[in-house]
Design a protein around this motif. Structure first.
Motif, PDB file in Angstrom:
ATOM      1  N   GLY A  36      35.217  48.599  42.448  1.00 53.49           N
ATOM      2  CA  GLY A  36      35.564  49.823  42.258  1.00 53.49           C
ATOM      3  C   GLY A  36      36.124  50.856  41.628  1.00 53.49           C
ATOM      4  N   CYS A  37      38.001  50.565  40.957  1.00 50.25           N
ATOM      5  CA  CYS A  37      38.571  51.127  40.167  1.00 50.25           C
ATOM      6  C   CYS A  37      38.731  49.340  39.123  1.00 50.25           C
ATOM      7  CB  CYS A  37      39.597  52.168  40.558  1.00 50.25           C
ATOM      8  SG  CYS A  37      40.625  51.509  41.655  1.00 50.25           S
ATOM      9  N   GLY A  38      39.446  49.145  39.873  1.00 52.30           N
ATOM     10  CA  GLY A  38      40.114  48.203  38.746  1.00 52.30           C
ATOM     11  C   GLY A  38      41.228  48.194  38.255  1.00 52.30           C
ATOM     12  N   SER A  39      42.307  49.892  39.427  1.00 54.04           N
ATOM     13  CA  SER A  39      43.412  49.991  38.750  1.00 54.04           C
ATOM     14  C   SER A  39      44.228  50.072  40.907  1.00 54.04           C
ATOM     15  CB  SER A  39      43.818  51.137  38.437  1.00 54.04           C
ATOM     16  OG  SER A  39      42.858  52.094  39.696  1.00 54.04           O
ATOM     17  N   GLY A  40      43.408  49.485  41.843  1.00 49.07           N
ATOM     18  CA  GLY A  40      44.484  48.584  42.827  1.00 49.07           C
ATOM     19  C   GLY A  40      44.465  50.618  44.138  1.00 49.07           C
ATOM     20  N   ASP A  41      43.790  51.509  43.171  1.00 49.05           N
ATOM     21  CA  ASP A  41      43.265  52.626  43.991  1.00 49.05           C
ATOM     22  C   ASP A  41      42.678  52.800  45.399  1.00 49.05           C
ATOM     23  OD1 ASP A  41      45.475  53.688  42.603  1.00 49.05           O
ATOM     24  OD2 ASP A  41      44.040  54.227  40.836  1.00 49.05           O
ATOM     25  N   CYS A  42      41.826  52.290  44.528  1.00 50.62           N
ATOM     26  CA  CYS A  42      40.426  52.258  46.361  1.00 50.62           C
ATOM     27  C   CYS A  42      40.487  51.450  47.039  1.00 50.62           C
ATOM     28  CB  CYS A  42      39.369  52.348  45.294  1.00 50.62           C
ATOM     29  SG  CYS A  42      39.029  50.774  44.806  1.00 50.62           S
ATOM     30  N   GLY A  43      41.231  50.381  47.121  1.00 51.78           N
ATOM     31  CA  GLY A  43      40.707  49.297  48.166  1.00 51.78           C
ATOM     32  C   GLY A  43      38.994  48.120  48.088  1.00 51.78           C
ATOM     33  N   ALA A  44      38.866  48.603  47.215  1.00 53.11           N
ATOM     34  CA  ALA A  44      36.975  48.536  47.674  1.00 53.11           C
ATOM     35  C   ALA A  44      36.992  46.849  47.672  1.00 53.11           C
ATOM     36  CB  ALA A  44      36.005  48.657  46.771  1.00 53.11           C
ATOM     37  N   CYS A  45      37.810  46.019  46.796  1.00 55.44           N
ATOM     38  CA  CYS A  45      38.624  44.802  46.476  1.00 55.44           C
ATOM     39  C   CYS A  45      38.797  43.772  47.342  1.00 55.44           C
ATOM     40  CB  CYS A  45      39.233  44.564  44.311  1.00 55.44           C
ATOM     41  SG  CYS A  45      39.995  45.553  44.273  1.00 55.44           S
ATOM     42  N   TYR A  97      29.667  51.015  49.976  1.00 54.83           N
ATOM     43  CA  TYR A  97      30.827  50.129  49.079  1.00 54.83           C
ATOM     44  C   TYR A  97      32.226  50.181  49.317  1.00 54.83           C
ATOM     45  CZ  TYR A  97      30.825  48.748  44.642  1.00 54.83           C
ATOM     46  OH  TYR A  97      31.853  47.818  43.472  1.00 54.83           O
ATOM     47  N   CYS A  98      33.068  50.635  49.736  1.00 57.41           N
ATOM     48  CA  CYS A  98      33.563  50.956  50.614  1.00 57.41           C
ATOM     49  C   CYS A  98      34.046  49.674  51.591  1.00 57.41           C
ATOM     50  CB  CYS A  98      34.815  50.899  50.382  1.00 57.41           C
ATOM     51  SG  CYS A  98      33.884  52.831  51.872  1.00 57.41           S
ATOM     52  N   GLN A  99      33.292  49.711  52.396  1.00 57.78           N
ATOM     53  CA  GLN A  99      33.227  49.184  53.213  1.00 57.78           C
ATOM     54  C   GLN A  99      33.551  47.689  53.775  1.00 57.78           C
ATOM     55  OE1 GLN A  99      32.474  50.678  56.196  1.00 57.78           O
ATOM     56  NE2 GLN A  99      32.941  52.341  54.577  1.00 57.78           N
ATOM     57  N   SER A 100      33.636  46.703  52.429  1.00 59.21           N
ATOM     58  CA  SER A 100      33.924  45.437  53.031  1.00 59.21           C
ATOM     59  C   SER A 100      35.910  45.449  52.508  1.00 59.21           C
ATOM     60  CB  SER A 100      33.341  44.095  52.161  1.00 59.21           C
ATOM     61  OG  SER A 100      33.929  44.830  50.628  1.00 59.21           O
ATOM     62  N   GLY A 101      36.017  46.529  52.312  1.00 58.27           N
ATOM     63  CA  GLY A 101      37.467  46.461  51.593  1.00 58.27           C
ATOM     64  C   GLY A 101      38.057  46.888  52.475  1.00 58.27           C
ATOM     65  N   MET A 102      37.194  47.997  53.413  1.00 62.16           N
ATOM     66  CA  MET A 102      38.229  48.663  54.742  1.00 62.16           C
ATOM     67  C   MET A 102      38.129  47.603  55.402  1.00 62.16           C
ATOM     68  SD  MET A 102      38.799  52.949  54.263  1.00 62.16           S
ATOM     69  CE  MET A 102      38.008  53.886  53.456  1.00 62.16           C
ATOM     70  N   ILE A 103      36.877  46.984  56.021  1.00 60.34           N
ATOM     71  CA  ILE A 103      36.813  46.211  56.627  1.00 60.34           C
ATOM     72  C   ILE A 103      37.765  45.468  57.297  1.00 60.34           C
ATOM     73  CG2 ILE A 103      35.964  44.128  57.832  1.00 60.34           C
ATOM     74  CD1 ILE A 103      33.467  46.160  57.710  1.00 60.34           C
ATOM     75  N   MET A 104      38.270  44.106  55.412  1.00 60.46           N
ATOM     76  CA  MET A 104      38.974  43.401  54.877  1.00 60.46           C
ATOM     77  C   MET A 104      40.796  44.189  55.681  1.00 60.46           C
ATOM     78  SD  MET A 104      37.951  40.552  54.973  1.00 60.46           S
ATOM     79  CE  MET A 104      39.471  39.374  54.077  1.00 60.46           C
ATOM     80  N   ALA A 124      48.042  52.238  56.483  1.00 57.28           N
ATOM     81  CA  ALA A 124      48.202  50.174  56.162  1.00 57.28           C
ATOM     82  C   ALA A 124      46.302  50.355  55.510  1.00 57.28           C
ATOM     83  CB  ALA A 124      47.617  49.840  57.491  1.00 57.28           C
ATOM     84  N   ILE A 125      45.308  51.283  56.105  1.00 57.54           N
ATOM     85  CA  ILE A 125      44.686  51.697  55.096  1.00 57.54           C
ATOM     86  C   ILE A 125      44.356  52.970  54.455  1.00 57.54           C
ATOM     87  CG2 ILE A 125      42.082  51.954  56.117  1.00 57.54           C
ATOM     88  CD1 ILE A 125      43.114  49.328  56.759  1.00 57.54           C
ATOM     89  N   THR A 126      44.946  51.967  53.288  1.00 59.75           N
ATOM     90  CA  THR A 126      45.153  53.353  51.536  1.00 59.75           C
ATOM     91  C   THR A 126      43.938  53.539  51.103  1.00 59.75           C
ATOM     92  OG1 THR A 126      45.943  51.882  51.021  1.00 59.75           O
ATOM     93  CG2 THR A 126      47.613  53.172  52.139  1.00 59.75           C
ATOM     94  N   ASN A 127      42.967  52.698  51.270  1.00 60.92           N
ATOM     95  CA  ASN A 127      41.463  52.402  50.904  1.00 60.92           C
ATOM     96  C   ASN A 127      40.609  54.014  50.956  1.00 60.92           C
ATOM     97  OD1 ASN A 127      42.308  49.878  52.295  1.00 60.92           O
ATOM     98  ND2 ASN A 127      40.433  48.884  51.520  1.00 60.92           N
TER      99      ASN A 127
END
Length: 184
Positions: A36-45, A97-104, A124-127
């Motif tokens: 998503g962002c590569g900087s740890g901000d979005c949480g998609a990963c 797009y963000c859903q797998s990271g949100m779910i995890m 806890a969910i800062t995605n």
């Protein structure tokens, strides 16, 4: 570097400084984990490392030595995990797009806090969700908590028409005949 990904031992012979995200996506072909962002901000990963939600763009494969990594693909292959069921039942995804990271992230939260408050969820969910589905996300997490506690049952996974064993498989594209074309 040796560690376990989705229950399988792996050994990556790559630069030890490679982010876990790229090892998972490019080498193991586990593309449910998104960039998503590569900087740890979005949480998609977001993946689980030893049961903890971790932004995989921010940790290296060297840091994973001897650890257990779980991606969205192994949360449940048939979408039967309570969070996945609640996500479908509450119609959370829009673009997805963000859903797998949100779910995890949500699954990790419920593993350590079986009955989170809205404040717990927000902490806890800062995605980031570009579509702004946060109210549905909170509602789905509360519902998943009830399912995990045995207080509710959802028959939302997999969607109707998809057999459980086919839920995680890619569906071939439909072939549409142009208007006026002869039928066989």
């Amino acid at each position: 570097m040796r560690f376990t990904v989705n229950g399988q031992p792996v050994q990556y012979n790559i630069d030890p400084g490679t982010p876990l995200l790229w090892a998972l996506r490019d080498i193991s072909n586990l593309t449910g984990t998104k960039y998503g962002c590569g900087s740890g901000d979005c949480g998609a990963c977001t993946v689980h490392v030893d049961g903890i939600a971790v932004r995989s763009c921010q940790v290296t494969v060297a840091e994973m030595e001897g650890r257990l990594v779980t991606t969205i693909e192994a949360l449940s292959s048939d979408r039967s995990h309570p969070v996945q069921q609640a996500w479908v039942a509450e119609q959370v995804p829009q673009c997805g797009y963000c859903q797998s990271g949100m779910i995890m992230a949500a699954a990790a939260l419920l593993d350590r806090n079986p009955s989170p408050s809205d404040s717990d969820i927000d902490s806890a969910i800062t995605n980031l969700c570009r579509c702004g589905t946060y109210p549905r996300i909170r509602k789905a997490i509360r519902r998943a908590a009830r399912v995990k506690a045995g207080l509710e049952r959802i028959a939302a996974a997999p969607p109707s028409g998809i057999a459980p064993e086919d839920a995680a498989r890619e569906v071939p594209a439909l072939r549409v005949k142009p208007p006026g074309a002869k039928t066989d």
